[in-house]
Design an enzyme around this catalytic site. Structure first.
Site, short mmCIF file in Angstrom:
data_model
loop_
_atom_site.label_atom_id
_atom_site.label_comp_id
_atom_site.label_asym_id
_atom_site.label_seq_id
_atom_site.Cartn_x
_atom_site.Cartn_y
_atom_site.Cartn_z
CD GLN A 15 -13.96 -14.21 -26.29
OE1 GLN A 15 -13.21 -15.16 -26.50
NE2 GLN A 15 -14.47 -13.98 -25.10
CB ALA A 64 -12.50 -11.32 -23.30
CG ASP A 72 -6.48 -21.02 -21.57
OD1 ASP A 72 -5.75 -20.06 -21.26
OD2 ASP A 72 -7.67 -20.90 -21.91
CD GLU A 104 -7.46 -16.44 -16.77
OE1 GLU A 104 -6.80 -16.69 -17.80
OE2 GLU A 104 -8.62 -16.03 -16.79
CD1 TRP A 141 -5.93 -21.13 -18.02
CD2 TRP A 141 -6.13 -21.31 -15.80
NE1 TRP A 141 -7.00 -20.35 -17.65
CE2 TRP A 141 -7.15 -20.45 -16.28
CE3 TRP A 141 -6.06 -21.59 -14.43
CZ2 TRP A 141 -8.09 -19.85 -15.44
CZ3 TRP A 141 -7.00 -20.99 -13.60
CH2 TRP A 141 -7.99 -20.14 -14.10
CG HIS A 142 -4.02 -16.92 -20.41
ND1 HIS A 142 -5.14 -16.88 -21.21
CD2 HIS A 142 -3.15 -16.03 -20.96
CE1 HIS A 142 -4.97 -16.00 -22.19
NE2 HIS A 142 -3.76 -15.46 -22.06
ZN ZN Z 1 -6.69 -18.22 -21.48
#
Ligand code: ZN
Length: 267
Positions: free
Chosen positions: A153, A174, A188, A237, A239-240
Site C-alpha cells: 500500500q 488509501a 474485491d 464500490e 465489488w468491494h
Molecule cells: Zn477493495
C-alpha cells in the site's frame, strides 16, 4: 529479478480506486467516473471518537472501537477483531499483518501467486461458501484483490503521489495503514471473466446484483454503498466485499447502514 517483479507489481496495481486496485489496468486513469465524492479525509478534523452520538436517530448497536491517538492519527486497538473499523480516520498499527492469512479456494482473475489471493481464515472460508453459493445460482465469481500489505500500500500510495500529486493520490488511494485490504477481511470480486473488475461498470451486472442480495448470507457487506460516500469517505464500490461475520452483516444490511454507522459514526 526482485526489483523487476516489484516494478511489475507496482505497474499492475497503479489503478488504485478508493483503496482497491484494478490490476488489469496498466495505467493510472483517474477519471470522473471513479472519482470519489468529497470525503472525510483530513485528520485535522475532530476525530469521530470525540463526537457524541447520543442524539443519533440511528441507534448505535455497538460501542465505538477502541483506538489510541498517535501523531499519525487514530490507531485501532484491536486490529484482529473481525469487525475492526479501518477507514480514512482509523488506521491499523504500523506494519500490521494478520497472523492467519490463507488462500481461499476460489478462482482469481490473475494467475500470479501473490498476496492478493490471501484473506484471513474465517473470511476465506466464508468467501469459498459465497462463491459456491453463487455458482449454484449460475453466477460465476472470481477474486480480484484481497490482502494488501502495508508495504504494498505504501509503494502504491507513493507511486500515486509521485505521478499524480498528493491531492490526487489521496483521492484514489488509501494511505498505508488505512486500507481495509490490509485487514485481510476484504476482497474485491468480479465475474470470472474479469470484465469491469474494480471498475464502475461492474455496477448492475448480474454478478454485482447477486452480491448485493446474497453477500449478507455469508457474513459479508458491500462496504462502500451508493449514497453513503460522505460517511465511508469512498465512492460506491459494488465489488468491494468486507467480511464482518453473519450477525453484524445481517444487522448492517437490514438497516441499510455502513460499518461507520454501526459504530454510531455518521461521517
Ligand atoms: Zn477493495
Amino acid at each position: 529479478m526482485k526489483k523487476l517483479r516489484t516494478t511489475l507489481l507496482a505497474l499492475s496495481l497503479v489503478s488504485v480506486i478508493a483503496g482497491c486496485s484494478a490490476p488489469q489496468s496498466p495505467q493510472p486513469q483517474p477519471q470522473a467516473k471513479t472519482e470519489p465524492t468529497p470525503k472525510l479525509t483530513q485528520p485535522a478534523q475532530p476525530a469521530p471518537t470525540t463526537q457524541a452520538p447520543t442524539t443519533s436517530t440511528t441507534p448505535a448497536p455497538a460501542s465505538k472501537p477502541a483506538t489510541t491517538t498517535t501523531t499519525k492519527g487514530q490507531v485501532v486497538a484491536n486490529p484482529m477483531e473481525i469487525a475492526v473499523l479501518v477507514n480514512k480516520s482509523f488506521m491499523l498499527p504500523d506494519g500490521f499483518r494478520p497472523s492467519d492469512l490463507v488462500e481461499p479456494n476460489i478462482p482469481f482473475i490473475f494467475t500470479e501467486k501473490d498476496e492478493r489471493r490471501l484473506m484471513r481464515k474465517e473470511a476465506a472460508t466464508a468467501l469459498e461458501q459465497l462463491v459456491a453459493g453463487a455458482k449454484k445460482d449460475g453466477i460465476f465469481l472470481a477474486g480480484v484483490s484481497g490482502f494488501r500489505s502495508y508495504e504494498t500500500q505504501a509503494s502504491l500510495f507513493n507511486y500515486y503521489v509521485k505521478t499524480q500529486g498528493e491531492e490526487t493520490a489521496r483521492k484514489y488511494s488509501a494511505e498505508p495503514g488505512h486500507s481495509e485490504h490490509q485487514t485481510g477481511l476484504a476482497m474485491d470480486i468480479s465475474g470470472s471473466t474479469g470484465k469491469c473488475a474494480a471498475d464502475d461498470c461492474f455496477a448492475d451486472t448480474p454478478e454485482a446484483n447477486w452480491l448485493a442480495k446474497h453477500a449478507v448470507e455469508y457474513g459479508f457487506i458491500i462496504r462502500y454503498p451508493k449514497g453513503k460516500e460522505q460517511i465511508t469517505g469512498y465512492a460506491y464500490e459494488p465489488w468491494h466485499l468486507r467480511y464482518v461475520g453473519k450477525k453484524i452483516a445481517q444487522e448492517i444490511t437490514a438497516k441499510g447502514i455502513t460499518l461507520e454507522e454501526y459504530y454510531g459514526m455518521h461521517g
